[in-house]
Design a protein around this motif. Structure first.
Motif, mmCIF file in Angstrom:
data_model
loop_
_atom_site.group_PDB
_atom_site.id
_atom_site.type_symbol
_atom_site.label_atom_id
_atom_site.label_comp_id
_atom_site.label_asym_id
_atom_site.label_seq_id
_atom_site.Cartn_x
_atom_site.Cartn_y
_atom_site.Cartn_z
ATOM 1 N N ASP B 50 0.837 -1.204 0.000
ATOM 2 C CA ASP B 50 0.000 0.000 0.000
ATOM 3 C C ASP B 50 0.880 1.265 0.000
ATOM 4 N N THR B 51 1.955 1.243 0.775
ATOM 5 C CA THR B 51 2.865 2.401 0.838
ATOM 6 C C THR B 51 3.480 2.677 -0.537
ATOM 7 N N LEU B 52 3.940 1.603 -1.190
ATOM 8 C CA LEU B 52 4.535 1.754 -2.520
ATOM 9 C C LEU B 52 3.515 2.331 -3.499
ATOM 10 N N ASN B 53 2.290 1.839 -3.437
ATOM 11 C CA ASN B 53 1.241 2.335 -4.334
ATOM 12 C C ASN B 53 0.969 3.811 -4.102
ATOM 13 N N ARG B 54 0.786 4.168 -2.825
ATOM 14 C CA ARG B 54 0.443 5.567 -2.504
ATOM 15 C C ARG B 54 1.532 6.523 -2.954
ATOM 16 N N LEU B 55 2.800 6.115 -2.776
ATOM 17 C CA LEU B 55 3.902 7.012 -3.126
ATOM 18 C C LEU B 55 4.375 6.787 -4.563
ATOM 19 N N ASN B 56 3.757 5.802 -5.235
ATOM 20 C CA ASN B 56 4.069 5.565 -6.637
ATOM 21 C C ASN B 56 5.569 5.267 -6.818
ATOM 22 N N MET B 57 6.092 4.400 -5.932
ATOM 23 C CA MET B 57 7.535 4.110 -5.914
ATOM 24 C C MET B 57 7.823 2.642 -6.240
ATOM 25 N N ARG B 59 6.083 -1.440 -7.127
ATOM 26 C CA ARG B 59 4.928 -2.220 -6.669
ATOM 27 C C ARG B 59 5.361 -3.618 -6.228
ATOM 28 N N ILE B 60 4.438 -4.291 -5.565
ATOM 29 C CA ILE B 60 4.723 -5.664 -5.128
ATOM 30 C C ILE B 60 3.773 -6.609 -5.828
ATOM 31 N N GLU B 61 4.320 -7.700 -6.356
ATOM 32 C CA GLU B 61 3.482 -8.719 -6.985
ATOM 33 C C GLU B 61 3.524 -9.993 -6.166
ATOM 34 N N THR B 62 2.391 -10.687 -6.165
ATOM 35 C CA THR B 62 2.330 -11.962 -5.454
ATOM 36 C C THR B 62 2.495 -13.084 -6.471
ATOM 37 N N VAL B 63 3.374 -14.024 -6.168
ATOM 38 C CA VAL B 63 3.585 -15.161 -7.049
ATOM 39 C C VAL B 63 3.035 -16.393 -6.341
ATOM 40 N N PRO B 64 1.947 -16.982 -6.874
ATOM 41 C CA PRO B 64 1.339 -18.115 -6.169
ATOM 42 C C PRO B 64 2.135 -19.402 -6.348
ATOM 43 N N GLY B 65 1.780 -20.410 -5.579
ATOM 44 C CA GLY B 65 2.402 -21.727 -5.720
ATOM 45 C C GLY B 65 3.433 -21.994 -4.646
ATOM 46 N N ALA B 66 3.944 -23.232 -4.664
ATOM 47 C CA ALA B 66 4.875 -23.697 -3.632
ATOM 48 C C ALA B 66 6.160 -22.882 -3.655
ATOM 49 N N ALA B 67 6.646 -22.544 -4.857
ATOM 50 C CA ALA B 67 7.886 -21.768 -4.965
ATOM 51 C C ALA B 67 7.579 -20.276 -4.981
ATOM 52 N N GLY B 68 6.353 -19.930 -4.600
ATOM 53 C CA GLY B 68 5.900 -18.549 -4.706
ATOM 54 C C GLY B 68 6.328 -17.667 -3.552
ATOM 55 N N GLY B 69 5.764 -16.488 -3.546
ATOM 56 C CA GLY B 69 6.096 -15.492 -2.531
ATOM 57 C C GLY B 69 5.724 -14.129 -3.067
ATOM 58 N N VAL B 70 6.525 -13.141 -2.710
ATOM 59 C CA VAL B 70 6.266 -11.802 -3.229
ATOM 60 C C VAL B 70 7.511 -11.290 -3.920
ATOM 61 N N LYS B 71 7.321 -10.387 -4.885
ATOM 62 C CA LYS B 71 8.488 -9.749 -5.473
ATOM 63 C C LYS B 71 8.233 -8.268 -5.705
ATOM 64 N N TYR B 72 9.307 -7.523 -5.589
ATOM 65 C CA TYR B 72 9.247 -6.083 -5.738
ATOM 66 C C TYR B 72 9.593 -5.715 -7.172
ATOM 67 N N ILE B 73 8.732 -4.924 -7.808
ATOM 68 C CA ILE B 73 8.994 -4.422 -9.157
ATOM 69 C C ILE B 73 9.284 -2.935 -9.025
ATOM 70 N N SER B 74 10.467 -2.549 -9.466
ATOM 71 C CA SER B 74 10.880 -1.149 -9.294
ATOM 72 C C SER B 74 10.097 -0.227 -10.223
ATOM 73 N N GLY B 75 10.121 1.033 -9.931
ATOM 74 C CA GLY B 75 9.430 1.992 -10.791
ATOM 75 C C GLY B 75 9.713 3.411 -10.352
ATOM 76 N N LEU B 76 9.545 4.320 -11.275
ATOM 77 C CA LEU B 76 9.748 5.742 -11.006
ATOM 78 C C LEU B 76 8.450 6.432 -11.424
ATOM 79 N N PRO B 77 7.887 7.322 -10.572
ATOM 80 C CA PRO B 77 6.659 8.019 -10.979
ATOM 81 C C PRO B 77 6.882 8.767 -12.290
ATOM 82 N N GLU B 78 5.833 8.805 -13.119
ATOM 83 C CA GLU B 78 5.935 9.392 -14.457
ATOM 84 C C GLU B 78 6.507 10.807 -14.447
ATOM 85 N N GLU B 79 6.040 11.642 -13.494
ATOM 86 C CA GLU B 79 6.498 13.043 -13.493
ATOM 87 C C GLU B 79 7.975 13.125 -13.087
ATOM 88 N N LYS B 80 8.396 12.192 -12.223
ATOM 89 C CA LYS B 80 9.821 12.178 -11.840
ATOM 90 C C LYS B 80 10.685 11.746 -13.024
#
Lengths: 271, 271
Positions: B50-57, B59-80
């Motif tokens: 939620d923090t990443l979304n609000r600050l547009n910095m 995002r986090i994706e959820t990867v399902p399954g036994a070998a799953g978990g979460v991963k961080y996808i980097s990004g820069l806000p468009e105006e920046k």
């Protein structure tokens, strides 16, 4: 206006500090981002600092004064660093890594961001107490590691070239004798690349006799600059006479034996 | 055993995710680190997301399954990102940057970790939707940027050499015609450097006629591999006939005028 919770603030502050290692971040940038009071942000930073300490994942320093703020100093826990050096030795002992002529193939490792990042953390920590202006390396294979160290130390990277390039403008070139095979080699650096009177460290992936490091010290003299430290990923300790003596490495290449296996050990940094 | 507070957990989770972009982190590694229940850690991750979304910095994706978990996808806000491209144009328009022969001196910028990191964020975001195995570059000046992109995309970097090196073992070499001055050049890559049948993107600091990019596409064919994208920091759009057409850049070099000033504009990515 949206009000950020403490949870949100501390996680965002951690992100912004970790992404800007060794850079002073003024508290105002946080008070503006979160529309929060300075005292609130100070408490947030206290939590971030405490978390880093407890988990031994780097630290936060306070820089007083008008241009002051806080800065994040990266770090790797000692046992993780040791573990890393051991795993690097294991990876490098694989027989397929010894190429004809008894060279050790390192390229995949020094281009693997996870491996380079950890090596960078170890070397940056070792030099975090000295004030430098630049991290120097010489093309090509040391560049990812030197870049990582320069990023963690918050300074500019300088890449010395093997030959003079037309795109670089006026350059200073020197000749040096490669320590191992005694060939005369050239290195060249644009005059625009660094300010005179600077302090720097030299980072490279591999050291044999240290001829390149010695050449860099010489080249820096042409820029009236000083090499305050040398950090190497793999040191070939088989080579008896080194041309430089004051340097650190992460792993030592002991020998490539008759069966064509490389024998490596974590360096004395981990003893 | 020490009990971590939510504030501490969310800030530490943010750090570990940001330091390992595009890598799947299993929730167990967090439950073990904090000695906390999975449901607790899931709530922590919700806050970080939620923090990443609000600050547009990023995002986090959820990867399902036994070998799953979460991963961080980097990004820069468009105006920046836009602001960054503009500031890069300003920095590059300085008269002192045009060297004899009308070359644009980029070296300090492509060795500045802050500048490279932001360029890396922009290019990595542009390619975050395609599945790749490697980021390819050719020595020397594109290496810091290509390394940054490879780190943000969580894949291995591959550095193509200008000549065959004895330390690299058996290599594949090709000749290609540099697009601008029509000289025949060489590039070489160790057979160990990549697996056959891979997908990759090519990253470089500067494109003139695209001869190098065209050469890389050719070299990749020797590895039965495909270039799915090309990302460039500065595109010289003055060059009319490009040898490649499907690529993105961050800024465009419009011209170097008669007074010796370079004129640049943010690329069409920002329109």
């Amino acid at each position: 206006m949206y009000k950020f919770s403490r949870n949100q603030r501390v996680s965002a502050i951690m992100k912004l500090l970790v992404e800007n290692p060794n850079k002073i971040v003024n508290l105002n940038s946080f008070t503006e981002l979160f529309n929060a009071a300075k005292s609130t942000v100070s408490e947030d930073i206290f939590i971030v600092r405490d978390t880093l300490n407890r988990l031994n994942m780097g630290r936060i320093e306070t820089v007083p004064g008008a241009a002051g703020g806080v800065k994040y100093i990266s770090g790797l826990p000692e046992e993780k660093a040791k573990e890393y050096a051991k795993s690097l030795c294991d990876a490098l002992s694989d027989k397929s890594r010894v190429t004809p002529g008894d060279f050790l193939y390192l390229t995949d490792l020094i281009c693997n961001p996870e491996i380079v990042h950890k090596a960078g953390l170890i070397l940056a920590s070792a030099f975090s107490d000295i004030q430098i202006d630049y991290v120097i390396t010489v093309e090509t294979k040391g560049i990812p590691l030197a870049y990582e160290v320069s990023k963690l130390l918050g300074v500019q990277l300088v890449i010395v070239r093997r030959e003079n390039k037309i795109t670089e403008g006026p350059s200073v070139s020197i000749n040096y004798v490669s320590g191992s095979n005694r060939r005369i080699q050239n290195m060249s650096l644009s005059k625009k690349a660094m300010k005179k009177g600077s302090n720097c460290i030299f980072i490279d992936d591999f050291m044999k006799a240290g001829g390149t490091a010695f050449g860099i010290i010489d080249l820096m003299k042409e820029f009236e600059s000083t090499v305050l430290g040398i950090g190497i990923l793999v040191d070939n300790v088989q080579t008896p006479k080194k041309k430089v003596h004051d340097y650190i490495s992460i792993v030592d290449l002991i020998e490539i034996n008759e069966e064509g296996f490389a024998k490596l050990e974590p360096s004395k940094l981990f003893k």
